[in-house]
Scaffold this active site. Structure first.
Site, short mmCIF file in Angstrom:
data_model
loop_
_atom_site.label_atom_id
_atom_site.label_comp_id
_atom_site.label_asym_id
_atom_site.label_seq_id
_atom_site.Cartn_x
_atom_site.Cartn_y
_atom_site.Cartn_z
N ASP A 119 34.38 39.82 38.99
CA ASP A 119 34.36 38.66 38.27
C ASP A 119 33.24 37.50 38.70
OD1 ASP A 119 35.31 36.32 37.00
OD2 ASP A 119 37.34 36.75 37.12
N HIS A 125 37.29 34.82 28.95
CA HIS A 125 36.41 35.32 29.74
C HIS A 125 36.30 36.69 30.11
CE1 HIS A 125 34.41 34.75 33.81
NE2 HIS A 125 35.30 35.45 34.20
N CYS A 157 29.55 34.50 30.84
CA CYS A 157 30.17 35.46 31.68
C CYS A 157 30.01 36.83 31.15
CB CYS A 157 31.72 35.08 31.49
SG CYS A 157 32.53 34.97 29.97
#
Length: 255
Positions: A209, A194, A97
């Site tokens: 995202d 995250h 991520c």
């Protein structure tokens, strides 16, 4: 707006043309020849001599109407919205991520996994038990890797104090916002973290995202940020190095 006039075939009538003295116009065989002649219908005047020519003109006119005057297709109209939206968006892979966050923020493949691994090794020489990434090689890079990556591009990362009002942020010097939120982990019963980025394009904020299928426009960014800060999520501000000291007005804690 100009609208072309469509002339129906009915405006062209067959008449026998008379010559001088009222005689009919004859061909070489001596027969009278009916011809297409000019006839006025209201204020329109048809001035052609062949039905084939008329049909050709009508086809051209109809094509013009379809291509110019009719509404654009949905795909063509959507191009206007796409032009103001992020064009680059990496999807989530393993625990990468932070890599996706950086590349989505830059709107290109600015970093690779190898680049981030090199940063980890530069800070901690351990290949397997490196403090800044997953020992399994899946990613899970920490904030130190993020800061070092941005510094290599002459950018700076500033942590936002949740006690401050969002009004303290000097949005004019902010290049992006990066959030760090709780997330499910590959390891059972363990909650990981995250990363994802938010950028501003032509006055609109977009959530990039990597867990989303595509970028999402944020209608109210202050509310979006307040909601994450209320849950104790971290928000970081990306600026140029020379703007780092001016991105937040320190006065106003508790306001």
């Amino acid at each position: 707006m100009f609208y072309p006039v469509l002339y129906p075939l009915e405006c062209f009538d067959k008449h026998t043309v008379t010559g001088e003295g009222g005689a009919e116009q004859d061909d070489a065989s001596g027969r009278s020849v009916p011809l297409l002649v000019e006839r006025t219908t209201k204020d329109r005047t048809c001035d052609v001599s062949s039905a084939t020519v008329v049909r050709t003109i009508q086809s051209i006119q109809l094509a013009f109407v379809a291509s110019v005057l009719m509404p654009r297709s949905a795909s063509a109209m959507n191009e206007d919205n796409v032009a103001d939206s992020p064009r680059y968006h990496e999807k989530q892979r393993r625990q990468m991520c932070l890599l996706h966050t950086l590349n989505n923020m830059f709107q290109r493949e600015e970093f690779t996994k190898a680049n981030l691994d090199d940063i980890c090794l530069a800070m901690d020489g351990s290949q397997w038990f490196n403090a800044h990434r997953s020992m399994l090689g899946l990613g899970n890079y920490d904030a130190n890797v993020l800061m070092a990556a941005l510094e290599s591009r002459d950018l700076c990362l500033t942590f936002f104090d949740s006690r401050l009002s969002l009004d303290c942020i000097n949005d004019e010097v902010v290049l992006a916002y990066i959030f760090n939120v709780p997330s499910d982990s590959y390891i059972p019963f363990f909650r990981g973290r995250h990363w994802f980025s938010v950028i501003k394009i032509n006055g609109s904020f977009f959530n990039l995202d990597s867990k989303l299928t595509s970028p999402v426009r944020i209608k109210d960014f202050p509310e979006f940020a307040r909601r994450h800060l209320a849950k104790k999520d971290s928000m970081l501000i990306v600026t140029r190095k020379e703007d780092a000291k001016n991105c937040i007005a320190r006065a106003g804690i508790g306001s």
